[in-house]
Design a protein around this motif. Structure first.
Motif, PDB file in Angstrom:
ATOM      1  N   TRP A   1       0.826  -1.219   0.000  1.00  0.00           N
ATOM      2  CA  TRP A   1       0.000   0.000   0.000  1.00  0.00           C
ATOM      3  C   TRP A   1       0.850   1.255   0.000  1.00  0.00           C
TER       4      TRP A   1
ATOM      5  N   ASN B   1     -16.575   0.754   2.347  1.00  0.00           N
ATOM      6  CA  ASN B   1     -16.588   0.675   0.871  1.00  0.00           C
ATOM      7  C   ASN B   1     -17.827   1.316   0.251  1.00  0.00           C
ATOM      8  N   LYS B   2     -18.667   1.916   1.071  1.00  0.00           N
ATOM      9  CA  LYS B   2     -19.811   2.657   0.526  1.00  0.00           C
ATOM     10  C   LYS B   2     -19.589   4.136   0.825  1.00  0.00           C
TER      11      LYS B   2
ATOM     12  N   THR C   1      -5.062   6.022  -0.908  1.00  0.00           N
ATOM     13  CA  THR C   1      -4.317   5.810  -2.154  1.00  0.00           C
ATOM     14  C   THR C   1      -5.146   5.022  -3.155  1.00  0.00           C
ATOM     15  N   CYS C   2      -5.848   3.992  -2.652  1.00  0.00           N
ATOM     16  CA  CYS C   2      -6.627   3.136  -3.564  1.00  0.00           C
ATOM     17  C   CYS C   2      -7.879   3.835  -4.064  1.00  0.00           C
ATOM     18  N   ASP C   3      -8.671   4.314  -3.118  1.00  0.00           N
ATOM     19  CA  ASP C   3     -10.034   4.735  -3.442  1.00  0.00           C
ATOM     20  C   ASP C   3     -10.196   6.240  -3.624  1.00  0.00           C
TER      21      ASP C   3
ATOM     22  N   PRO D   1      -9.229   8.415  -5.837  1.00  0.00           N
ATOM     23  CA  PRO D   1      -9.630   8.939  -7.152  1.00  0.00           C
ATOM     24  C   PRO D   1     -11.136   8.850  -7.432  1.00  0.00           C
ATOM     25  N   LEU D   2     -11.849   8.010  -6.694  1.00  0.00           N
ATOM     26  CA  LEU D   2     -13.292   7.880  -6.934  1.00  0.00           C
ATOM     27  C   LEU D   2     -14.077   9.059  -6.367  1.00  0.00           C
ATOM     28  N   PHE D   3     -13.396   9.944  -5.647  1.00  0.00           N
ATOM     29  CA  PHE D   3     -14.108  11.032  -4.987  1.00  0.00           C
ATOM     30  C   PHE D   3     -13.835  12.388  -5.647  1.00  0.00           C
ATOM     31  N   ALA D   4     -13.576  12.340  -6.955  1.00  0.00           N
ATOM     32  CA  ALA D   4     -13.337  13.571  -7.705  1.00  0.00           C
ATOM     33  C   ALA D   4     -14.543  14.485  -7.576  1.00  0.00           C
TER      34      ALA D   4
ATOM     35  N   LYS E   1     -16.102  15.577  -5.146  1.00  0.00           N
ATOM     36  CA  LYS E   1     -17.034  15.313  -4.057  1.00  0.00           C
ATOM     37  C   LYS E   1     -16.497  15.946  -2.773  1.00  0.00           C
TER      38      LYS E   1
ATOM     39  N   MET F   1     -25.364   4.977   0.492  1.00  0.00           N
ATOM     40  CA  MET F   1     -23.962   5.396   0.536  1.00  0.00           C
ATOM     41  C   MET F   1     -23.812   6.461   1.616  1.00  0.00           C
TER      42      MET F   1
END
Lengths: 301, 79
Positions: A40, A124-125, A132-134, A136-139, A141, A207
């Motif tokens: 990680w 994960n919701k 580091t992993c997740d 980028p999914l919060f652009a 937000k 979520m």
């Protein structure tokens, strides 16, 4: 009956496996994942021989080295209990049971949980332990980072470039991580720092839709879609009770990687060895394997 | 007829790397969707899986969250 069971496949466990294989011990290595925290970590700049290498690539090198031997790696298996029975150990996992003369615990550390309502439901919701992993999914937000140490500051720094707004929820009076990064965050227009503040719940429907934060007598609701938990690490040693641990829950070892239980060895970040470094963990793993080999050799089982 | 496999991932997540490595080792062709750059496809992943963690694998419509080796093997008929 096995000579040895290695629990964990991070730098310590993998190095122990290489040494055990070279000593032709009859052993298995059991682990939830391969690489542990090293996998990680972004960049590693202090592992001898590499001026810079991404953590995941260093892990690939370790694994490649281990696989030059016929090492029985049981990946995706989680140890539930480790017990000593007379002159052997029984290791019970979520899949099966093993018996061995010696065990090396090299299970490392894992993320500390918040322990607030909503944490488990929203994992994960919107709630994650790996920025580091997740991240980028919060652009674009709104997100909250929980913590005030180095890993929290790193997560906030990374997220401030991706997310619309970042709330940093810090339980202490001041940020405790690197002051240069703290300065950057203080000066950023889209970062709000809440000191002396404690998260009390994670809320939402499907979520994450927000968190409640308590600061002295005031309770605030922050509408966020992401929660990044960065409040440090705890040793992954809950499966073993009858061994001496320090106040942080780390397994205590001597300079030969021995615990207070004969035949039980430990290495890497799960132990009380002071420097939590990849290269130190690897070295400790080597030492533990040699000690285990010696233990089996001198006992006439 | 080979199964259609899509992996939703980010470049920085170790389990994504391991999942893709596993597919490659087993000679399974797949589409890799980097959800860190494609927000539209990221939304598609969230819709399909009902969560936001990566990796997500879509194997002929079966959605697998995380690097769940056994489920992936079963979905691909590798066991």
């Amino acid at each position: 009956m096995l000579d040895l069971i290695i629990i964990g496949a991070g730098p310590a466990g993998i190095t122990a496996a290489i040494y055990a294989a070279r000593k032709k011990m009859n052993f298995v290595i059991i682990s939830r994942d391969v690489g542990g925290q090293t996998a990680w970590s972004g960049g590693v700049e202090n592992y001898t021989g590499y001026q810079f290498i991404p953590g995941i690539e260093l892990v690939a090198k370790f694994e490649e080295h281990m696989k030059t031997f016929a090492v029985p790696l049981h990946e995706g298996e989680s140890v539930q209990e480790l017990m000593r029975q007379r002159d052997m150990f029984v290791v019970r996992t979520d899949k099966t049971e093993y018996q061995a003369r010696t065990v090396i615990v090299a299970s490392g550390k894992q993320s500390r949980e918040l322990g607030v309502p909503g944490e488990k439901e929203f994992r994960n919701k919107g709630l994650t332990y790996c920025a580091t992993c997740d991240g980028p999914l919060f652009a674009n937000k709104d997100v909250a980072v929980i913590g005030g140490g180095n890993s929290a500051l790193d997560a906030a720094l990374q997220l401030m470039r991706i997310a619309r707004r970042v709330y940093l929820i810090n339980i202490a009076a001041e940020l405790t991580g690197d002051s240069a990064i703290a300065e950057k965050l203080k000066n950023a227009s889209n970062v709000a720092i809440y000191n002396n503040a404690r998260i009390t719940s994670v809320n939402g429907a499907q979520m994450v839709a927000g968190i409640t934060v308590q600061k002295a007598a005031l309770v605030d609701f922050l509408p966020v879609q992401g929660v990044f938990v960065e409040i440090g690490l705890i040793p992954s040693a809950e499966f073993i009770r009858d061994v001496r641990k320090n106040e942080y829950g780390e397994i205590m070892v001597n300079c030969k990687s021995e615990t207070d239980v004969p035949g039980l060895f430990a290495a890497g970040d799960v132990t009380d060895v002071p420097a939590k470094q990849i290269i130190v963990a690897a070295g400790e793993g080597a030492k533990a394997a040699l000690s285990a080999f010696h233990y089996v050799a001198i006992h006439s089982f | 007829m080979p199964k259609k496999v899509t992996v939703y991932s980010t470049p920085t997540c170790p389990y994504c790397t391991r999942a893709k490595q596993f597919l490659t080792d087993n000679r399974i062709a797949f589409d890799n969707v980097d959800v860190s750059v494609d927000t539209g496809r990221a939304e598609e992943m969230i819709q399909k899986s009902g969560q936001m963690g990566v990796p997500v694998l879509d194997i002929d419509g079966e959605i697998i969250v995380g690097f769940d080796r056994e489920r992936i093997q079963r979905a691909l008929g590798l066991t």
